[in-house]
Design a protein around this motif. Structure first.
Motif, PDB file in Angstrom:
ATOM      1  N   GLN A 183      46.476  26.775  45.181  1.00  0.00           N
ATOM      2  CA  GLN A 183      46.225  27.863  44.186  1.00  0.00           C
ATOM      3  C   GLN A 183      44.873  28.226  44.139  1.00  0.00           C
ATOM      4  OE1 GLN A 183      47.794  25.454  40.881  1.00  0.00           O
ATOM      5  NE2 GLN A 183      45.627  24.862  40.378  1.00  0.00           N
ATOM      6  N   LEU A 184      44.636  29.333  43.369  1.00  0.00           N
ATOM      7  CA  LEU A 184      43.307  29.919  43.089  1.00  0.00           C
ATOM      8  C   LEU A 184      43.290  30.105  41.591  1.00  0.00           C
ATOM      9  CD1 LEU A 184      42.656  32.532  45.993  1.00  0.00           C
ATOM     10  CD2 LEU A 184      41.857  30.157  45.604  1.00  0.00           C
ATOM     11  N   GLU A 185      42.256  29.887  40.978  1.00  0.00           N
ATOM     12  CA  GLU A 185      42.030  30.197  39.631  1.00  0.00           C
ATOM     13  C   GLU A 185      40.569  30.751  39.402  1.00  0.00           C
ATOM     14  OE1 GLU A 185      42.864  27.019  36.831  1.00  0.00           O
ATOM     15  OE2 GLU A 185      44.919  26.409  37.868  1.00  0.00           O
ATOM     16  N   ALA A 186      40.494  32.162  39.068  1.00  0.00           N
ATOM     17  CA  ALA A 186      39.547  32.899  38.778  1.00  0.00           C
ATOM     18  C   ALA A 186      38.830  32.878  37.333  1.00  0.00           C
ATOM     19  CB  ALA A 186      39.505  34.064  39.309  1.00  0.00           C
ATOM     20  N   SER A 187      37.622  32.899  37.369  1.00  0.00           N
ATOM     21  CA  SER A 187      37.174  33.098  35.852  1.00  0.00           C
ATOM     22  C   SER A 187      35.897  34.187  36.102  1.00  0.00           C
ATOM     23  CB  SER A 187      36.724  31.908  35.093  1.00  0.00           C
ATOM     24  OG  SER A 187      35.711  31.313  35.818  1.00  0.00           O
ATOM     25  N   ILE A 188      36.035  35.310  35.051  1.00  0.00           N
ATOM     26  CA  ILE A 188      34.872  36.017  35.399  1.00  0.00           C
ATOM     27  C   ILE A 188      33.845  35.721  34.326  1.00  0.00           C
ATOM     28  CG2 ILE A 188      34.152  38.628  34.962  1.00  0.00           C
ATOM     29  CD1 ILE A 188      37.003  39.278  36.120  1.00  0.00           C
ATOM     30  N   ALA A 189      32.461  35.625  34.886  1.00  0.00           N
ATOM     31  CA  ALA A 189      31.362  35.359  33.976  1.00  0.00           C
ATOM     32  C   ALA A 189      30.938  36.514  33.257  1.00  0.00           C
ATOM     33  CB  ALA A 189      30.240  34.541  34.745  1.00  0.00           C
ATOM     34  N   SER A 190      30.548  37.613  34.195  1.00  0.00           N
ATOM     35  CA  SER A 190      30.045  38.800  33.456  1.00  0.00           C
ATOM     36  C   SER A 190      30.359  40.000  34.352  1.00  0.00           C
ATOM     37  CB  SER A 190      28.531  38.689  33.458  1.00  0.00           C
ATOM     38  OG  SER A 190      27.917  38.491  34.776  1.00  0.00           O
ATOM     39  N   VAL A 191      30.364  41.143  33.547  1.00  0.00           N
ATOM     40  CA  VAL A 191      30.363  42.553  34.368  1.00  0.00           C
ATOM     41  C   VAL A 191      29.405  43.463  33.913  1.00  0.00           C
ATOM     42  CG1 VAL A 191      32.205  44.393  34.590  1.00  0.00           C
ATOM     43  CG2 VAL A 191      33.052  42.127  34.268  1.00  0.00           C
ATOM     44  N   ASP A 192      28.542  43.890  34.726  1.00  0.00           N
ATOM     45  CA  ASP A 192      27.499  44.861  34.341  1.00  0.00           C
ATOM     46  C   ASP A 192      27.890  46.039  34.599  1.00  0.00           C
ATOM     47  OD1 ASP A 192      25.253  46.329  33.984  1.00  0.00           O
ATOM     48  OD2 ASP A 192      24.004  45.045  35.192  1.00  0.00           O
ATOM     49  N   PRO A 193      28.308  46.944  33.770  1.00  0.00           N
ATOM     50  CA  PRO A 193      28.917  48.277  33.851  1.00  0.00           C
ATOM     51  C   PRO A 193      27.798  49.582  34.528  1.00  0.00           C
ATOM     52  CG  PRO A 193      28.753  48.031  31.716  1.00  0.00           C
ATOM     53  CD  PRO A 193      28.424  46.577  32.256  1.00  0.00           C
ATOM     54  N   GLU A 194      26.555  49.206  34.209  1.00  0.00           N
ATOM     55  CA  GLU A 194      25.600  50.182  34.857  1.00  0.00           C
ATOM     56  C   GLU A 194      25.517  49.738  36.156  1.00  0.00           C
ATOM     57  OE1 GLU A 194      21.871  50.072  32.520  1.00  0.00           O
ATOM     58  OE2 GLU A 194      23.086  50.266  30.744  1.00  0.00           O
ATOM     59  N   SER A 195      25.308  48.462  36.986  1.00  0.00           N
ATOM     60  CA  SER A 195      25.045  48.350  38.204  1.00  0.00           C
ATOM     61  C   SER A 195      26.322  47.874  38.965  1.00  0.00           C
ATOM     62  CB  SER A 195      24.275  46.904  38.103  1.00  0.00           C
ATOM     63  OG  SER A 195      24.769  45.714  37.932  1.00  0.00           O
ATOM     64  N   GLY A 196      27.623  47.828  38.190  1.00  0.00           N
ATOM     65  CA  GLY A 196      28.694  47.654  38.830  1.00  0.00           C
ATOM     66  C   GLY A 196      28.827  46.455  39.738  1.00  0.00           C
ATOM     67  N   VAL A 197      28.068  45.331  39.065  1.00  0.00           N
ATOM     68  CA  VAL A 197      28.120  44.064  39.432  1.00  0.00           C
ATOM     69  C   VAL A 197      29.078  43.250  38.809  1.00  0.00           C
ATOM     70  CG1 VAL A 197      26.835  41.968  40.321  1.00  0.00           C
ATOM     71  CG2 VAL A 197      25.785  44.343  40.781  1.00  0.00           C
ATOM     72  N   THR A 198      29.958  42.383  39.063  1.00  0.00           N
ATOM     73  CA  THR A 198      30.789  41.485  38.476  1.00  0.00           C
ATOM     74  C   THR A 198      30.523  40.157  38.962  1.00  0.00           C
ATOM     75  OG1 THR A 198      32.732  43.112  38.069  1.00  0.00           O
ATOM     76  CG2 THR A 198      32.955  40.737  37.857  1.00  0.00           C
ATOM     77  N   THR A 199      30.391  38.794  38.358  1.00  0.00           N
ATOM     78  CA  THR A 199      30.235  37.741  38.715  1.00  0.00           C
ATOM     79  C   THR A 199      31.307  36.739  38.295  1.00  0.00           C
ATOM     80  OG1 THR A 199      28.388  37.070  37.040  1.00  0.00           O
ATOM     81  CG2 THR A 199      27.537  37.998  39.301  1.00  0.00           C
ATOM     82  N   GLY A 200      31.236  35.570  38.771  1.00  0.00           N
ATOM     83  CA  GLY A 200      32.334  34.493  38.283  1.00  0.00           C
ATOM     84  C   GLY A 200      32.555  33.256  39.223  1.00  0.00           C
ATOM     85  N   ASP A 201      33.528  32.734  38.939  1.00  0.00           N
ATOM     86  CA  ASP A 201      33.829  31.489  39.953  1.00  0.00           C
ATOM     87  C   ASP A 201      35.368  31.430  40.183  1.00  0.00           C
ATOM     88  OD1 ASP A 201      31.267  30.155  39.945  1.00  0.00           O
ATOM     89  OD2 ASP A 201      31.714  29.614  37.660  1.00  0.00           O
ATOM     90  N   VAL A 202      35.510  30.787  41.228  1.00  0.00           N
ATOM     91  CA  VAL A 202      36.973  30.627  41.660  1.00  0.00           C
ATOM     92  C   VAL A 202      37.208  29.186  41.848  1.00  0.00           C
ATOM     93  CG1 VAL A 202      38.962  31.275  43.230  1.00  0.00           C
ATOM     94  CG2 VAL A 202      37.365  32.852  42.647  1.00  0.00           C
ATOM     95  N   PHE A 203      38.047  28.533  41.366  1.00  0.00           N
ATOM     96  CA  PHE A 203      38.452  27.162  41.630  1.00  0.00           C
ATOM     97  C   PHE A 203      39.665  27.255  42.877  1.00  0.00           C
ATOM     98  CE2 PHE A 203      41.065  23.131  41.260  1.00  0.00           C
ATOM     99  CZ  PHE A 203      40.209  22.324  41.594  1.00  0.00           C
ATOM    100  N   GLU A 204      39.362  26.785  43.950  1.00  0.00           N
ATOM    101  CA  GLU A 204      40.192  26.719  45.044  1.00  0.00           C
ATOM    102  C   GLU A 204      40.592  25.287  45.144  1.00  0.00           C
ATOM    103  OE1 GLU A 204      37.982  27.288  48.555  1.00  0.00           O
ATOM    104  OE2 GLU A 204      37.815  29.128  48.518  1.00  0.00           O
ATOM    105  N   MET A 205      42.137  25.180  45.264  1.00  0.00           N
ATOM    106  CA  MET A 205      42.767  23.854  45.390  1.00  0.00           C
ATOM    107  C   MET A 205      44.009  23.908  46.470  1.00  0.00           C
ATOM    108  SD  MET A 205      45.315  21.354  45.039  1.00  0.00           S
ATOM    109  CE  MET A 205      46.329  22.190  44.002  1.00  0.00           C
ATOM    110  N   ARG A 259      35.641  55.865  41.351  1.00  0.00           N
ATOM    111  CA  ARG A 259      36.063  56.975  40.573  1.00  0.00           C
ATOM    112  C   ARG A 259      36.977  56.502  39.357  1.00  0.00           C
ATOM    113  NH1 ARG A 259      37.353  60.240  45.828  1.00  0.00           N
ATOM    114  NH2 ARG A 259      35.204  60.855  46.440  1.00  0.00           N
ATOM    115  N   GLU A 260      37.714  55.361  39.598  1.00  0.00           N
ATOM    116  CA  GLU A 260      38.501  54.764  38.599  1.00  0.00           C
ATOM    117  C   GLU A 260      38.151  52.859  38.968  1.00  0.00           C
ATOM    118  OE1 GLU A 260      42.817  54.665  39.910  1.00  0.00           O
ATOM    119  OE2 GLU A 260      42.060  56.461  40.891  1.00  0.00           O
ATOM    120  N   GLU A 261      38.836  52.462  37.961  1.00  0.00           N
ATOM    121  CA  GLU A 261      38.860  50.956  37.747  1.00  0.00           C
ATOM    122  C   GLU A 261      39.165  50.365  39.199  1.00  0.00           C
ATOM    123  OE1 GLU A 261      40.016  49.074  34.312  1.00  0.00           O
ATOM    124  OE2 GLU A 261      38.898  50.296  32.970  1.00  0.00           O
TER     125      GLU A 261
END
Length: 134
Positions: free
Chosen positions: A38-60, A122-124
């Motif tokens: 399984q994988l479980e992701a958590s998003i830490a931040s989304v910067d709409p100006e730069s288009g950068v998203t960061t987070g972590d994924v727990f792999e098991m 052009r879209e999400e």
């Protein structure tokens, strides 16, 4: 999130109840361990100006033969680009909507960082991570 498992079974085979006086007694036990990934992701931040998203994924995954981590997303139009840096490995997202981003050769249980960088969208863009067996 893709999950799969094989169910465990335990079989016991007892020896004959009436053994010779010098014979040893015992039983044979067979065990199949379920394969769980399984994988479980958590998003830490989304910067709409730069288009950068960061987070972590727990792999098991306890599969001894390994697995692939796959990113699925909508198809990208001409001029749209995105890439994911997953556990330090950069992969451009394929315009077709399906991108292999990591290969694991053995069982694992750990948290890995990711960064998604996008330009000209052009879209999400929603990205779904899944696991396929090797």
């Amino acid at each position: 999130m893709l999950r799969f498992a094989l169910f465990a079974t335990v079989l016991a085979f007892p020896c004959a109840a009436q053994a010779n006086p010098g014979a040893s007694a015992g039983m044979r036990i067979s065990l199949n361990i379920p394969e769980i990934c399984q994988l479980e992701a958590s998003i830490a931040s989304v910067d709409p100006e730069s288009g950068v998203t960061t987070g972590d994924v727990f792999e098991m995954c306890n599969a001894s033969h390994g697995f692939r981590v796959i990113a699925s997303h909508r198809t990208l139009a001409a001029g749209e680009t995105a890439r994911i840096v997953y556990a330090g490995q950069a992969s451009p997202l394929a315009p077709t909507g399906l991108t292999e981003i990591s290969v694991r050769q053995s069982p694992v249980a750990k948290k890995v960082p990711f960064v998604v960088q996008a330009r000209g969208l052009r879209e999400e863009l929603a990205i779904s991570l899944g696991i396929t067996a090797l």
